[in-house]
Design an enzyme around this catalytic site. Structure first.
Site, PDB file in Angstrom:
ATOM      1  CE  LYS A  89     -29.957  16.298  -4.897  1.00 29.65           C
ATOM      2  NZ  LYS A  89     -28.628  15.783  -4.530  1.00 29.65           N
ATOM      3  CD  GLU A 111     -27.964   8.365  -3.606  1.00 34.60           C
ATOM      4  OE1 GLU A 111     -27.837   9.606  -3.765  1.00 34.60           O
ATOM      5  OE2 GLU A 111     -27.652   7.549  -4.486  1.00 34.60           O
ATOM      6  CB  SER A 377     -30.033  23.893  -4.279  1.00 37.27           C
ATOM      7  OG  SER A 377     -30.479  23.847  -2.929  1.00 37.27           O
TER       8      SER A 377
END
Length: 393
Positions: A89, A111, A377
């Site tokens: 991220k 969000e 991830s």
């Protein structure tokens, strides 16, 4: 690249900016300026420096020897879990915070579902000294308590959202309302390849650092830039978009996205959008989504808060429709077992999201000489409570 977005923000029939008039000023400013900014030498220099010295890139491409032996093939893990903050991220939030600075914004909203994007956003806001507000479904606030505490420690205001099923969709709704009401000073850092153009393209570009590195690392380790296949989990789809990006036109490379089947795609408790959904508009983008006959969004379910979303990025809808990528689904049970297998074979605890990609190894025919790259991830640190409860440790 024929799978890239066109000038109107579409991937084939999917994408666009289906926005209310009140959001036009926000989107128009981004659309007009984002490419000029992110392609400038000044931006690239600072972005690359932060990727190296702050995020910790390049992330390793690790040959998982014992897991490979177990499946009788070659398995490499792209270790996004080793980035600062523990997931892919941060690649996107670093890019977007630099963009926000260039746009003169002083307040950031986001969000989050699993909390990883919220932590990554709060992190870059602390880095740059900008005010940060994160919207998070009230259920996810409970499920991901450690990440909520991290965001608060980083200085962010975390606002629980109690509407809908109190998860990612509802947090996104509230963030969009905030942005409409605060267009002058606020930038909305969307966490995935979803939402109105230019967000899907912009997020994919920032995440494409994954496949850019992958090419160099594969060449060094295997003698070829091209693996047999790349496997990644898909919710909104940002980690998969980053892992696929530089291979989209190389059709000899098989691309496999793994959605969250939840309790099963034949049940109402699923988040496998492409496998059970139909075309529609969600969060200002035309894509595939989960909806009833009246066009109302149906509530998704997954054990993984980061994949608990009733839509998918328009790029993935296009790759699905054209057949360029294959999408399968893994149930909660399959995911938990895949996570345990990796942990005990390689000493790596994956995020529940990433474990969906690992679960695909049970569903794919693989040859001994195949080179399979799994985009790992995120780290499983945030999911320890779920793992401990399930396995009874």
């Amino acid at each position: 690249m024929k799978f890239n977005v066109n000038e109107k923000g579409y991937y084939g029939e999917f994408g666009g900016a289906w926005i209310p008039e009140m959001m036009f000023a926000n989107i128009d400013e981004l659309r007009r300026r984002y490419l000029e900014i992110i392609e400038s030498p000044e931006f690239k220099k600072e972005f690359d420096q932060l990727m190296k010295d702050y995020v910790g890139r390049p992330s390793p491409l690790y040959f998982a020897g014992r897991l490979s032996e177990h499946y009788g093939t070659k398995i490499y893990l792209k270790r996004e879990d080793l980035n600062h903050t523990g997931s892919h991220k941060l690649n996107n939030t670093v890019g977007q915070i630099l963009l926000a600075e260039k746009l003169g914004k002083t307040r950031i909203i986001a969000e989050t579902g699993a909390g990883q994007h919220g932590v990554a956003t709060a992190t870059v806001c602390a880095l740059k000294g900008l005010k940060c507000v994160v919207y998070m479904g009230a259920l996810d606030v409970q499920r991901q308590a450690p990440n909520v505490k991290k965001m608060k420690m980083l200085g962010a205001e975390v606002i629980p959202v109690h509407s809908g099923n109190k998860t990612l969709k509802d947090a996104t709704n509230e963030a969009m309302r905030d942005w409409i009401n605060n267009p002058e000073d606020t930038h909305y850092i969307i966490g995935s390849v979803v939402g109105p153009h230019p967000f899907p393209d912009m997020v994919a570009r920032f995440q494409s650092v994954i496949s850019k590195e992958m090419k160099n690392q594969l060449l060094e380790q295997t003698g070829s830039e091209f693996p047999t296949r790349i496997i990644a989990c898909v919710g909104g789809g940002s980690n998969a978009a980053g892992a696929f990006y530089h291979y989209l036109d190389d059709e000899q490379v098989e691309l496999i996205g793994v959605e969250a089947a939840g309790k099963g795609v034949e049940t109402p408790e699923t988040a496998a959008t492409l496998l059970v959904g139909s075309p529609g508009v969600l969060h200002a983008s035309r894509t595939m989504l989960m909806q009833n006959r009246d066009g109302q969004i149906t509530e998704p379910y997954s054990i993984s808060a980061g994949l608990d979303y009733p839509g998918i990025g328009p790029l993935h809808a296009h790759l699905f429709k054209t057949g360029r990528a294959k999408y399968i689904a893994a149930t909660d049970e399959e995911v938990l077992q895949a996570a345990l297998l990796l942990t005990q074979k390689e000493g790596i605890i994956p995020a529940l999201e990433s474990a969906h990609a690992l679960a695909a190894l049970e569903k794919i025919e693989m040859k001994p000489d195949d080179v399979n790259v799994i985009n790992l991830s995120g780290s499983g640190n945030k999911d320890m409570e779920t793992y401990l409860e399930y396995f009874g440790y």
